[in-house]
Design a protein around this motif. Structure first.
Motif, PDB file in Angstrom:
ATOM      1  N   ARG A 177       0.866  -1.652   0.131  1.00  0.00           N
ATOM      2  CA  ARG A 177       0.137  -0.350  -0.144  1.00  0.00           C
ATOM      3  C   ARG A 177       0.842   1.458   0.136  1.00  0.00           C
ATOM      4  N   ARG A 178       1.616   1.355   0.681  1.00  0.00           N
ATOM      5  CA  ARG A 178       2.315   2.851   0.762  1.00  0.00           C
ATOM      6  C   ARG A 178       3.204   2.849  -0.338  1.00  0.00           C
ATOM      7  N   ASN A 179       4.018   1.527  -1.222  1.00  0.00           N
ATOM      8  CA  ASN A 179       4.708   1.652  -2.801  1.00  0.00           C
ATOM      9  C   ASN A 179       3.632   2.148  -3.633  1.00  0.00           C
ATOM     10  N   LYS A 180       1.967   2.095  -3.171  1.00  0.00           N
ATOM     11  CA  LYS A 180       1.192   1.896  -4.470  1.00  0.00           C
ATOM     12  C   LYS A 180       0.839   3.805  -4.095  1.00  0.00           C
ATOM     13  N   SER A 181       1.014   4.713  -2.490  1.00  0.00           N
ATOM     14  CA  SER A 181       0.732   5.282  -2.353  1.00  0.00           C
ATOM     15  C   SER A 181      -1.217   5.825  -1.919  1.00  0.00           C
ATOM     16  N   GLU A 182      -1.210   4.259  -0.990  1.00  0.00           N
ATOM     17  CA  GLU A 182      -2.438   3.804  -0.937  1.00  0.00           C
ATOM     18  C   GLU A 182      -1.922   4.726   0.817  1.00  0.00           C
ATOM     19  N   PRO A 183      -3.212   4.356   1.782  1.00  0.00           N
ATOM     20  CA  PRO A 183      -2.956   4.708   3.051  1.00  0.00           C
ATOM     21  C   PRO A 183      -2.625   3.340   3.609  1.00  0.00           C
ATOM     22  N   ALA A 184      -1.174   3.992   4.439  1.00  0.00           N
ATOM     23  CA  ALA A 184      -0.121   2.885   4.940  1.00  0.00           C
ATOM     24  C   ALA A 184       0.128   3.421   6.478  1.00  0.00           C
ATOM     25  N   TYR A 185       0.389   2.114   7.823  1.00  0.00           N
ATOM     26  CA  TYR A 185       0.573   2.479   9.018  1.00  0.00           C
ATOM     27  C   TYR A 185       2.039   3.416   8.671  1.00  0.00           C
ATOM     28  N   HIS A 186       3.232   3.636   8.940  1.00  0.00           N
ATOM     29  CA  HIS A 186       4.262   3.477   9.433  1.00  0.00           C
ATOM     30  C   HIS A 186       4.656   3.066  10.456  1.00  0.00           C
ATOM     31  N   ASP A 187       5.813   2.469  10.396  1.00  0.00           N
ATOM     32  CA  ASP A 187       6.431   1.517  11.072  1.00  0.00           C
ATOM     33  C   ASP A 187       6.187   0.710  11.733  1.00  0.00           C
ATOM     34  N   LYS A 188       6.570   2.246  12.883  1.00  0.00           N
ATOM     35  CA  LYS A 188       6.564   1.933  14.134  1.00  0.00           C
ATOM     36  C   LYS A 188       5.227   1.604  14.865  1.00  0.00           C
ATOM     37  N   ILE A 189       4.271   2.468  14.270  1.00  0.00           N
ATOM     38  CA  ILE A 189       2.682   2.125  14.450  1.00  0.00           C
ATOM     39  C   ILE A 189       2.288   0.808  14.787  1.00  0.00           C
ATOM     40  N   PHE A 190       2.853   0.208  13.594  1.00  0.00           N
ATOM     41  CA  PHE A 190       2.371  -0.759  12.081  1.00  0.00           C
ATOM     42  C   PHE A 190       2.624  -1.916  13.726  1.00  0.00           C
ATOM     43  N   ASP A 191       4.200  -1.957  14.580  1.00  0.00           N
ATOM     44  CA  ASP A 191       4.780  -3.224  15.258  1.00  0.00           C
ATOM     45  C   ASP A 191       4.579  -3.114  16.663  1.00  0.00           C
ATOM     46  N   ASP A 192       3.387  -1.543  16.479  1.00  0.00           N
ATOM     47  CA  ASP A 192       3.085  -0.879  18.315  1.00  0.00           C
ATOM     48  C   ASP A 192       1.431  -2.029  18.257  1.00  0.00           C
ATOM     49  N   LEU A 193       0.743  -1.604  17.007  1.00  0.00           N
ATOM     50  CA  LEU A 193      -0.780  -1.779  16.680  1.00  0.00           C
ATOM     51  C   LEU A 193      -0.371  -4.031  16.537  1.00  0.00           C
ATOM     52  N   VAL A 194       0.743  -4.089  16.072  1.00  0.00           N
ATOM     53  CA  VAL A 194       0.772  -5.633  16.120  1.00  0.00           C
ATOM     54  C   VAL A 194       1.204  -6.373  17.777  1.00  0.00           C
ATOM     55  N   ARG A 195       1.628  -5.646  18.161  1.00  0.00           N
ATOM     56  CA  ARG A 195       1.696  -6.294  19.245  1.00  0.00           C
ATOM     57  C   ARG A 195       0.585  -5.721  20.081  1.00  0.00           C
ATOM     58  N   ARG A 196       0.306  -4.795  20.787  1.00  0.00           N
ATOM     59  CA  ARG A 196      -1.440  -5.298  21.802  1.00  0.00           C
ATOM     60  C   ARG A 196      -2.199  -5.717  21.202  1.00  0.00           C
ATOM     61  N   PHE A 197      -2.467  -6.150  19.631  1.00  0.00           N
ATOM     62  CA  PHE A 197      -3.824  -6.539  19.586  1.00  0.00           C
ATOM     63  C   PHE A 197      -3.900  -8.045  20.342  1.00  0.00           C
ATOM     64  N   GLU A 198      -5.532  -7.784  20.140  1.00  0.00           N
ATOM     65  CA  GLU A 198      -5.901  -8.587  21.354  1.00  0.00           C
ATOM     66  C   GLU A 198      -6.958 -10.074  20.979  1.00  0.00           C
TER      67      GLU A 198
END
Length: 357
Positions: A177-198
């Motif tokens: 998505r980032r390569n296509k200039s579509e809405p994507a998460y920054h790596d730091k935010i992505f890692d944080d959301l993955v870690r906190r997913f229940e």
């Protein structure tokens, strides 16, 4: 639209009554057409709550970031609109409010604000004639519980659709998505959301029923098993014998106080104070004697108190009356919204409490 079996039993009994009344029509002066119409309307009123329940539901989409949740929400909405009943479907997500996903999840205050915005919109949108799909991460089980409570307060169906995707695929799709200039998460935010997913657990009532999709393995299409099962669950007609579909029922704890409560409490407080002052004045004129048939004003019932009553006791009764009136507004008739009604109710209450004292 077919009527239920119990409704047909009602109509069969109605036919017997119609025949009997037809024989007596000259005496009773009944018009058979009107009578038949009355029975049909009654049958429809009895059956309509059962037949209309399927049009109201809350669907919570959850999953890791970039796991296909928006695609799943769109497929589910399209599949629901293709059923015979054509229910109204609305998707609520971040883009509905033109919110940037990275800004919304940049820190805990921003994320809390996002959840509050979505929750408020869900609360406003739940009604008797639409299906609401919440397309967001919904990654925290406490937040899914809050949404479940909204569904219970509204008396609607509820289900969770989980897009179960491995972290590696989510990360890959985020990069694409980032390569296509579509809405994507920054790596730091992505890692944080993955870690906190229940992960949702079907043993929890706020995660049940749970329909699971595996987008990386099977893709997401309308014929997908989870989409088909969810549509069936959300649109199935239910009656008292249905066990595989649960319609949440509101409780006293989840019911909201009536809108007019503030006005009503003000009127009750003012009106009861006036009645109390009038009683004290009438007692002073009666020189401590009983108050029998004493009028407190035009349109008000007379007060009948068999013994003198002091100001402290009268204040206690007034407080009790106001408390009881406020409690009954949740499950019974609304409290009086005008001064005259409040005065009549308070006088009746005093006559019951003190008439035989």
């Amino acid at each position: 639209m077919s009527l239920g079996r119990d409704t047909y039993k009602l109509l069969r009994h109605a036919q017997v009554v119609v025949v009997f009344l037809g024989l007596c029509s000259n005496l009773l002066q009944f018009e058979l057409k009107s009578l038949c119409r009355l029975f049909l309307i009654s049958a429809w009123v009895i059956s309509s709550p059962v037949l209309l329940q399927f049009q109201m539901a809350l669907v919570v989409i959850c999953g890791q970031p970039c796991s296909g949740k928006s695609t799943a929400a769109a497929c589910l909405a399209e599949a629901l609109q293709e059923v015979e009943s054509k229910p109204s479907v609305r998707i609520i997500n971040e883009s509905s409010f033109h919110l940037n996903r990275n800004e919304s999840y940049a820190n805990m205050p921003a994320e809390k604000n996002l959840r509050g915005v979505l929750r408020s919109e869900v609360d406003r949108s739940l009604s008797r004639d639409n299906i609401i799909i919440v397309d967001s991460l919904n990654s925290i089980k406490g937040y899914r519980y809050e949404l479940w409570c909204l569904a219970r307060a509204a008396g609607t169906r509820y289900c969770v659709v989980h897009c179960d995707v491995e972290e590696a695929y989510c990360r890959k799709w985020n990069e694409e998505r980032r390569n296509k200039s579509e809405p994507a998460y920054h790596d730091k935010i992505f890692d944080d959301l993955v870690r906190r997913f229940e992960r949702p657990d079907s043993r929890n009532r706020w995660d049940s029923p749970l329909f699971e999709l595996w987008p990386s393995r099977d893709g997401i299409e309308k014929p997908s098993a989870a989409i088909v099962d969810a549509v069936t669950y959300l649109t199935k007609k239910v009656d008292s014998k249905t066990r595989d579909v649960k319609v949440l029922q509101p409780t006293i704890a989840t019911q909201s106080a009536r809108v007019t409560e503030a006005n009503s409490l003000y009127e009750i407080d003012r009106a009861t104070l006036e009645v109390m002052n009038m009683i004290m004045e009438a007692q002073s004129l009666a020189m401590g004697g009983p108050l029998n048939g004493v009028s407190l004003g035009p349109g008000l019932p007379s007060i009948d108190i068999s013994r003198p009553i002091g100001l402290p006791e009268l204040r206690k009764l007034r407080r009790t009356f106001i408390k009881l009136t406020g409690q009954s507004s949740l499950s019974g008739p609304p409290p009086p919204s005008d001064a005259d009604s409040a005065k009549r109710m308070f006088v009746d209450y005093l006559n019951r409490e003190l008439g035989n004292g």
